[in-house]
Design a protein around this motif. Structure first.
Motif, PDB file in Angstrom:
ATOM      1  N   MET A 180      15.743 -11.223  12.275  1.00  0.00           N
ATOM      2  CA  MET A 180      15.764 -12.400  11.390  1.00  0.00           C
ATOM      3  C   MET A 180      15.978 -11.943   9.949  1.00  0.00           C
ATOM      4  SD  MET A 180      12.906 -15.390  10.969  1.00  0.00           S
ATOM      5  CE  MET A 180      13.142 -16.717   9.787  1.00  0.00           C
ATOM      6  N   ALA A 181      16.792 -12.657   9.224  1.00  0.00           N
ATOM      7  CA  ALA A 181      17.118 -12.278   7.853  1.00  0.00           C
ATOM      8  C   ALA A 181      16.079 -12.808   6.873  1.00  0.00           C
ATOM      9  CB  ALA A 181      18.497 -12.808   7.475  1.00  0.00           C
ATOM     10  N   GLU A 182      15.766 -11.968   5.858  1.00  0.00           N
ATOM     11  CA  GLU A 182      14.929 -12.405   4.737  1.00  0.00           C
ATOM     12  C   GLU A 182      15.761 -13.304   3.832  1.00  0.00           C
ATOM     13  OE1 GLU A 182      11.771 -11.690   4.223  1.00  0.00           O
ATOM     14  OE2 GLU A 182      11.439 -10.127   5.733  1.00  0.00           O
ATOM     15  N   ASP A 183      15.116 -14.287   3.205  1.00  0.00           N
ATOM     16  CA  ASP A 183      15.836 -15.113   2.243  1.00  0.00           C
ATOM     17  C   ASP A 183      16.260 -14.283   1.036  1.00  0.00           C
ATOM     18  OD1 ASP A 183      15.811 -17.479   3.643  1.00  0.00           O
ATOM     19  OD2 ASP A 183      13.973 -18.224   2.728  1.00  0.00           O
ATOM     20  N   VAL A 184      15.288 -13.592   0.426  1.00  0.00           N
ATOM     21  CA  VAL A 184      15.557 -12.807  -0.778  1.00  0.00           C
ATOM     22  C   VAL A 184      14.886 -11.442  -0.655  1.00  0.00           C
ATOM     23  CG1 VAL A 184      15.347 -12.669  -3.289  1.00  0.00           C
ATOM     24  CG2 VAL A 184      15.589 -14.914  -2.177  1.00  0.00           C
ATOM     25  N   VAL A 185      15.653 -10.382  -0.840  1.00  0.00           N
ATOM     26  CA  VAL A 185      15.103  -9.032  -0.917  1.00  0.00           C
ATOM     27  C   VAL A 185      15.344  -8.502  -2.325  1.00  0.00           C
ATOM     28  CG1 VAL A 185      15.322  -6.628  -0.152  1.00  0.00           C
ATOM     29  CG2 VAL A 185      15.268  -8.479   1.529  1.00  0.00           C
ATOM     30  N   ILE A 186      14.275  -8.035  -2.946  1.00  0.00           N
ATOM     31  CA  ILE A 186      14.334  -7.476  -4.298  1.00  0.00           C
ATOM     32  C   ILE A 186      14.056  -5.984  -4.192  1.00  0.00           C
ATOM     33  CG2 ILE A 186      13.311  -7.502  -6.602  1.00  0.00           C
ATOM     34  CD1 ILE A 186      12.462 -10.440  -5.990  1.00  0.00           C
ATOM     35  N   VAL A 187      14.941  -5.173  -4.726  1.00  0.00           N
ATOM     36  CA  VAL A 187      14.762  -3.720  -4.683  1.00  0.00           C
ATOM     37  C   VAL A 187      14.130  -3.273  -5.993  1.00  0.00           C
ATOM     38  CG1 VAL A 187      15.867  -1.488  -4.326  1.00  0.00           C
ATOM     39  CG2 VAL A 187      16.813  -3.531  -3.231  1.00  0.00           C
ATOM     40  N   GLY A 188      12.897  -2.789  -5.918  1.00  0.00           N
ATOM     41  CA  GLY A 188      12.215  -2.306  -7.107  1.00  0.00           C
ATOM     42  C   GLY A 188      11.068  -3.192  -7.546  1.00  0.00           C
ATOM     43  N   ALA A 189       9.841  -2.626  -7.544  1.00  0.00           N
ATOM     44  CA  ALA A 189       8.654  -3.374  -7.960  1.00  0.00           C
ATOM     45  C   ALA A 189       8.283  -3.028  -9.401  1.00  0.00           C
ATOM     46  CB  ALA A 189       7.487  -3.076  -7.016  1.00  0.00           C
ATOM     47  N   GLY A 190       9.278  -3.156 -10.300  1.00  0.00           N
ATOM     48  CA  GLY A 190       9.025  -2.997 -11.727  1.00  0.00           C
ATOM     49  C   GLY A 190       8.841  -4.365 -12.368  1.00  0.00           C
ATOM     50  N   ILE A 191       8.962  -4.418 -13.685  1.00  0.00           N
ATOM     51  CA  ILE A 191       8.734  -5.675 -14.390  1.00  0.00           C
ATOM     52  C   ILE A 191       9.737  -6.744 -13.965  1.00  0.00           C
ATOM     53  CG2 ILE A 191       8.755  -6.786 -16.660  1.00  0.00           C
ATOM     54  CD1 ILE A 191       7.695  -4.177 -17.827  1.00  0.00           C
ATOM     55  N   ALA A 192      11.021  -6.407 -13.928  1.00  0.00           N
ATOM     56  CA  ALA A 192      12.041  -7.392 -13.557  1.00  0.00           C
ATOM     57  C   ALA A 192      11.859  -7.858 -12.120  1.00  0.00           C
ATOM     58  CB  ALA A 192      13.433  -6.805 -13.755  1.00  0.00           C
ATOM     59  N   GLY A 193      11.624  -6.908 -11.211  1.00  0.00           N
ATOM     60  CA  GLY A 193      11.489  -7.268  -9.798  1.00  0.00           C
ATOM     61  C   GLY A 193      10.289  -8.150  -9.530  1.00  0.00           C
ATOM     62  N   LEU A 194       9.146  -7.800 -10.096  1.00  0.00           N
ATOM     63  CA  LEU A 194       7.927  -8.580  -9.852  1.00  0.00           C
ATOM     64  C   LEU A 194       7.986  -9.939 -10.546  1.00  0.00           C
ATOM     65  CD1 LEU A 194       5.207  -5.780 -10.154  1.00  0.00           C
ATOM     66  CD2 LEU A 194       6.151  -6.794  -8.073  1.00  0.00           C
ATOM     67  N   THR A 195       8.595 -10.000 -11.733  1.00  0.00           N
ATOM     68  CA  THR A 195       8.732 -11.296 -12.419  1.00  0.00           C
ATOM     69  C   THR A 195       9.655 -12.221 -11.638  1.00  0.00           C
ATOM     70  OG1 THR A 195       8.433 -10.194 -14.555  1.00  0.00           O
ATOM     71  CG2 THR A 195       9.331 -12.417 -14.595  1.00  0.00           C
ATOM     72  N   THR A 196      10.744 -11.679 -11.109  1.00  0.00           N
ATOM     73  CA  THR A 196      11.647 -12.488 -10.292  1.00  0.00           C
ATOM     74  C   THR A 196      10.928 -12.999  -9.049  1.00  0.00           C
ATOM     75  OG1 THR A 196      13.543 -11.171 -11.044  1.00  0.00           O
ATOM     76  CG2 THR A 196      13.860 -12.518  -9.082  1.00  0.00           C
ATOM     77  N   ALA A 197      10.185 -12.112  -8.398  1.00  0.00           N
ATOM     78  CA  ALA A 197       9.448 -12.505  -7.187  1.00  0.00           C
ATOM     79  C   ALA A 197       8.432 -13.598  -7.507  1.00  0.00           C
ATOM     80  CB  ALA A 197       8.756 -11.285  -6.579  1.00  0.00           C
ATOM     81  N   LEU A 198       7.720 -13.456  -8.630  1.00  0.00           N
ATOM     82  CA  LEU A 198       6.732 -14.468  -8.986  1.00  0.00           C
ATOM     83  C   LEU A 198       7.405 -15.778  -9.384  1.00  0.00           C
ATOM     84  CD1 LEU A 198       3.834 -15.279  -9.393  1.00  0.00           C
ATOM     85  CD2 LEU A 198       3.874 -14.211 -11.660  1.00  0.00           C
ATOM     86  N   GLY A 199       8.524 -15.685 -10.106  1.00  0.00           N
ATOM     87  CA  GLY A 199       9.254 -16.895 -10.461  1.00  0.00           C
ATOM     88  C   GLY A 199       9.722 -17.659  -9.230  1.00  0.00           C
TER      89      GLY A 199
END
Length: 402
Positions: free
Chosen positions: A1-20
């Motif tokens: 099954m495919a993920e809707d959104v995969v973010i590579v990197g748990a830095g400031i940009a990645g975590l802010t995008t995930a939280l947004g």
């Protein structure tokens, strides 16, 4: 099954995008190559634009309680030891009363993670290659596993695998190095809540209070030492910085002396050429980049972390509008995603160009030798400060929360 959104990197940009995205009811999976959160750099300047982004994702209030608001900036010559410019943040720029603080990176990262659903971050997940299969991205990890994603976002730093896949060249070396450190004082450090800049003879440093007990400092300079030599001899780097402070007050030198070697971070500065931002692919189909993977810049205007926060909010909003459209035909979802990422790229391209270009020029003038540049530096201190606040007036906008 495919993920809707995969973010590579748990830095400031990645975590802010995930939280947004989470604030809009959209789940994402964040892949982090390390086995825990990476807390490098110790602290970052958060200007007015950063606080608007932090307000948008709902974590500004707790961060404000833990960090002192800065009153202004004082610039001092290391040659004379005398102040050259002092400007209050409340009386500068076209928009008055700017909000500026120095936020501890560890606290920021932990606050972002705390607001995310459990299981959002998958540690020890290093991406080695990417390929596309129809409308899906196939993400190959170093352990041999393969993930499928409808959307792939690269927030994986200056050595980004995703940026390379999009066609970006590796960031260029500036020719300067940066050292960052902090000192903790149980009984208080005694500094005013201001940004103190020390400039002279190809050297620039800054000292700023995060709170009543923590002092953060940085220095940028040119050196013949290699990156490896610097990492192997942090005590030597520390002495080099002390030797460059010239006639400045002893309390600044004391902060560096009081910094444990374990609390130093150092390395060469890199940036993406501005023309690569103008002509490069920020997004392609259902793939894009954000943060340092998109626009690595020198630290001379203090906007690296702030712009990553901006990216996260704007990207989450553009993507959220595409993924929340439940009225659309499912077969058109890919087209909506592609359009959403194109809107993000359009909104961020010129902003990133301006930030990188301004940071580079400010750094070049402030840390170069020569009579002409020294003259410009002495005359343009107030102009540099006003430019920083003009840039910090940017508003990334709000999110439509679910």
């Amino acid at each position: 099954m495919a993920e809707d959104v995969v973010i590579v990197g748990a830095g400031i940009a990645g975590l802010t995008t995930a939280l947004g995205l989470h604030r809009q009811g959209i789940r994402s999976l964040v892949l982090e190559s390390h086995d825990s959160l990476r807390i490098t750099g110790f602290a970052l300047a958060t200007w007015t634009n950063a606080w608007k982004a932090l307000d948008a994702v709902g974590i500004a209030k707790s961060l404000r309680r833990q960090h002192s608001r800065l009153l202004g900036v004082m610039t001092t010559s290391t040659i004379s030891g005398l102040p050259t410019v002092e400007s209050p943040y409340s009386a500068m720029g076209t928009q008055r009363d700017h909000e500026v603080r120095c936020v501890q990176r560890k606290i920021l990262m932990e606050t972002l993670v705390k607001e995310l659903p459990s299981g959002t971050i998958k540690f020890s997940s290093k991406v080695v290659s990417i390929e596309q299969s129809g409308n899906l991205n196939l993400i190959h990890l170093s352990d041999g596993s393969i993930l499928k994603a409808k959307v792939l976002i690269g927030c994986d730093g200056v050595n980004s695998v995703v940026a390379k896949w999009l066609g970006f060249k590796a960031p260029a070396v500036v020719g300067r190095c940066a050292v960052r450190g902090f000192a903790y004082y149980e009984n208080g450090h005694g500094f005013e809540p201001k940004l103190f800049q020390l400039i002279g003879e190809g050297f620039r440093s800054g000292f700023v209070a995060c709170d009543d007990k923590t002092m953060y400092w940085f220095a940028t300079f040119s050196t013949s030492m290699s990156s490896q030599e610097m990492e192997e001899n942090p005590a030597k780097v520390k002495q080099f910085v002390l030797s460059k402070l010239g006639k400045v007050a002893d309390n600044f030198k004391a902060v560096i002396r009081d910094t444990d070697l374990a609390n130093l971070a150092l390395g060469p500065l890199r940036f993406r050429h501005p023309w690569d931002i103008l002509w490069g692919r920020i997004s392609k189909s259902n793939v894009c980049v954000a943060g340092d993977a998109f626009h690595p810049m020198t630290p001379d205007i203090g906007q690296g972390g702030c712009s990553a926060l901006e990216d996260g909010v704007i990207l989450a909003r553009c993507l959220g509008e595409a993924l929340r459209d439940k009225q659309g035909i499912r077969s058109e979802e890919h087209e909506r995603i592609e359009m959403g990422l194109q809107n993000y790229a359009k909104e961020r391209r010129w902003r990133a160009f301006e930030l990188i270009s301004t940071a580079y020029m400010v750094g070049y003038i402030q840390t170069s030798n020569g009579k002409i540049l020294s003259f410009l530096r002495s005359k343009l201190g107030g102009f540099f400060a006003s430019q920083q606040l003009r840039i910090a007036s940017f508003d990334c906008g709000k999110l439509t929360t679910s």
